[in-house]
Design a protein around this motif. Structure first.
Motif, PDB file in Angstrom:
ATOM      1  N   UNK A  45      35.107  40.233  38.361  1.00 26.24           N
ATOM      2  CA  UNK A  45      34.069  40.513  37.374  1.00 26.24           C
ATOM      3  C   UNK A  45      34.237  41.891  36.745  1.00 26.24           C
ATOM      4  N   UNK A  46      34.685  42.861  37.538  1.00 24.11           N
ATOM      5  CA  UNK A  46      34.847  44.224  37.042  1.00 24.11           C
ATOM      6  C   UNK A  46      36.237  44.496  36.458  1.00 24.11           C
ATOM      7  N   UNK A  47      37.146  43.549  36.589  1.00 27.95           N
ATOM      8  CA  UNK A  47      38.486  43.719  36.034  1.00 27.95           C
ATOM      9  C   UNK A  47      39.308  44.786  36.739  1.00 27.95           C
ATOM     10  N   UNK A  48      39.151  44.894  38.048  1.00 27.83           N
ATOM     11  CA  UNK A  48      39.904  45.895  38.804  1.00 27.83           C
ATOM     12  C   UNK A  48      41.149  45.253  39.417  1.00 27.83           C
ATOM     13  N   UNK A  49      42.266  45.383  38.730  1.00 29.30           N
ATOM     14  CA  UNK A  49      43.518  44.780  39.188  1.00 29.30           C
ATOM     15  C   UNK A  49      43.981  45.312  40.529  1.00 29.30           C
ATOM     16  N   UNK A  50      43.779  46.593  40.756  1.00 30.54           N
ATOM     17  CA  UNK A  50      44.187  47.195  42.020  1.00 30.54           C
ATOM     18  C   UNK A  50      43.473  46.515  43.189  1.00 30.54           C
ATOM     19  N   UNK A  51      42.144  46.401  43.078  1.00 31.90           N
ATOM     20  CA  UNK A  51      41.355  45.787  44.162  1.00 31.90           C
ATOM     21  C   UNK A  51      41.624  44.289  44.277  1.00 31.90           C
ATOM     22  N   UNK A  52      41.820  43.620  43.135  1.00 30.81           N
ATOM     23  CA  UNK A  52      42.160  42.191  43.178  1.00 30.81           C
ATOM     24  C   UNK A  52      43.446  41.966  43.960  1.00 30.81           C
ATOM     25  N   UNK A  68      41.516  28.139  47.454  1.00 27.94           N
ATOM     26  CA  UNK A  68      40.176  28.688  47.233  1.00 27.94           C
ATOM     27  C   UNK A  68      40.234  29.969  46.395  1.00 27.94           C
ATOM     28  N   UNK A  69      41.247  30.775  46.611  1.00 26.30           N
ATOM     29  CA  UNK A  69      41.382  31.992  45.806  1.00 26.30           C
ATOM     30  C   UNK A  69      41.657  31.651  44.342  1.00 26.30           C
ATOM     31  N   UNK A  70      42.457  30.611  44.101  1.00 30.73           N
ATOM     32  CA  UNK A  70      42.775  30.220  42.726  1.00 30.73           C
ATOM     33  C   UNK A  70      41.534  29.780  41.952  1.00 30.73           C
ATOM     34  N   UNK A  71      40.573  29.161  42.629  1.00 30.98           N
ATOM     35  CA  UNK A  71      39.392  28.641  41.932  1.00 30.98           C
ATOM     36  C   UNK A  71      38.147  29.508  42.118  1.00 30.98           C
ATOM     37  N   UNK A  72      38.304  30.660  42.734  1.00 28.56           N
ATOM     38  CA  UNK A  72      37.146  31.495  43.026  1.00 28.56           C
ATOM     39  C   UNK A  72      36.332  31.835  41.775  1.00 28.56           C
ATOM     40  N   UNK A  73      36.988  32.102  40.677  1.00 19.91           N
ATOM     41  CA  UNK A  73      36.258  32.434  39.442  1.00 19.91           C
ATOM     42  C   UNK A  73      35.403  31.253  38.966  1.00 19.91           C
ATOM     43  N   UNK A  74      35.766  30.044  39.355  1.00 27.02           N
ATOM     44  CA  UNK A  74      35.003  28.850  38.985  1.00 27.02           C
ATOM     45  C   UNK A  74      34.295  28.226  40.172  1.00 27.02           C
ATOM     46  N   UNK A  75      33.824  29.051  41.077  1.00 26.38           N
ATOM     47  CA  UNK A  75      33.252  28.568  42.333  1.00 26.38           C
ATOM     48  C   UNK A  75      32.104  27.590  42.131  1.00 26.38           C
ATOM     49  N   UNK A  93      27.486  38.235  42.130  1.00 27.58           N
ATOM     50  CA  UNK A  93      27.431  38.314  40.675  1.00 27.58           C
ATOM     51  C   UNK A  93      26.160  39.026  40.214  1.00 27.58           C
ATOM     52  N   UNK A  94      25.046  38.766  40.885  1.00 23.25           N
ATOM     53  CA  UNK A  94      23.783  39.409  40.504  1.00 23.25           C
ATOM     54  C   UNK A  94      23.828  40.918  40.747  1.00 23.25           C
ATOM     55  N   UNK A  95      24.428  41.341  41.848  1.00 21.87           N
ATOM     56  CA  UNK A  95      24.546  42.772  42.135  1.00 21.87           C
ATOM     57  C   UNK A  95      25.524  43.426  41.156  1.00 21.87           C
ATOM     58  N   UNK A 131      31.696  47.403  44.454  1.00 22.17           N
ATOM     59  CA  UNK A 131      31.408  47.788  43.074  1.00 22.17           C
ATOM     60  C   UNK A 131      31.761  49.258  42.850  1.00 22.17           C
ATOM     61  N   UNK A 132      31.465  50.111  43.822  1.00 18.21           N
ATOM     62  CA  UNK A 132      31.826  51.527  43.704  1.00 18.21           C
ATOM     63  C   UNK A 132      33.341  51.702  43.682  1.00 18.21           C
ATOM     64  N   UNK A 133      34.043  51.007  44.595  1.00 20.32           N
ATOM     65  CA  UNK A 133      35.509  51.094  44.601  1.00 20.32           C
ATOM     66  C   UNK A 133      36.086  50.613  43.273  1.00 20.32           C
ATOM     67  N   UNK A 134      35.560  49.522  42.734  1.00 20.44           N
ATOM     68  CA  UNK A 134      36.039  49.014  41.444  1.00 20.44           C
ATOM     69  C   UNK A 134      35.868  50.058  40.356  1.00 20.44           C
ATOM     70  N   UNK A 135      34.760  50.732  40.350  1.00 17.69           N
ATOM     71  CA  UNK A 135      34.511  51.728  39.318  1.00 17.69           C
ATOM     72  C   UNK A 135      35.480  52.904  39.437  1.00 17.69           C
TER      73      UNK A 135
END
Length: 145
Positions: A45-52, A68-75, A93-95, A131-135
């Motif tokens: 969601x945050x677009x953090x390639x490093x963390x992904x 499951x990882x391949x479809x996670x975005x479409x859970x 997603x809400x957080x 979320x903090x790490x992503x930022x």
């Protein structure tokens, strides 16, 4: 993207709090599956390639299936995730999109039916921490190696 000074290289002390949060999460009751699903979905969601990159590799190492990882975005469009995991992903997603109102009362009530208060608190701390790490990763253009 330009290379930016990494916070850790400039001021390693700035990471102390983040490392304490990670220590807390590692000592928590959270399953590795729950932690990694939170970390990967948030990073998507945050677009953090490093963390992904990091957490996808970790999840596979811990036994998560590639499918499951391949479809996670479409859970929401699959039955590959348990009811508990679906609630966790919806909360994640809400957080992450806190500006849209955060976790609704109805979703929180669902989570309370599935998890005890301690586990729920730990789930929320995991969501906040990634979320903090992503930022940090996105703001400094941290690159996967």
């Amino acid at each position: 993207m330009s290379n930016r000074k990494l916070i850790y290289d400039v001021d390693p002390k700035a990471y102390e709090g983040m490392f304490l949060l990670e220590k807390y999460l590692n000592e928590s009751q959270l399953t590795v599956t729950h932690k990694e699903l939170i970390k990967i979905r948030t990073s998507q969601l945050n677009g953090c390639g490093y963390c992904l990159d990091m957490h996808s590799k970790d999840a596979l190492q811990y036994g998560e299936s590639a499918r499951r990882l391949f479809v996670l975005a479409g859970w929401r469009e699959t039955d590959l995730f348990t009811v508990e995991e679906q609630v966790i992903l919806e909360m994640t997603e809400a957080v992450t999109f806190i500006h849209s109102g955060g976790i609704s009362d109805a979703l929180y009530a669902k989570a309370e039916q599935l998890f005890d208060a301690t586990y729920l608190a730990q789930l929320l701390m995991c969501m906040v921490t990634i979320n903090a790490w992503n930022r940090i990763g996105v703001a400094t253009h941290l690159k996967a190696k």
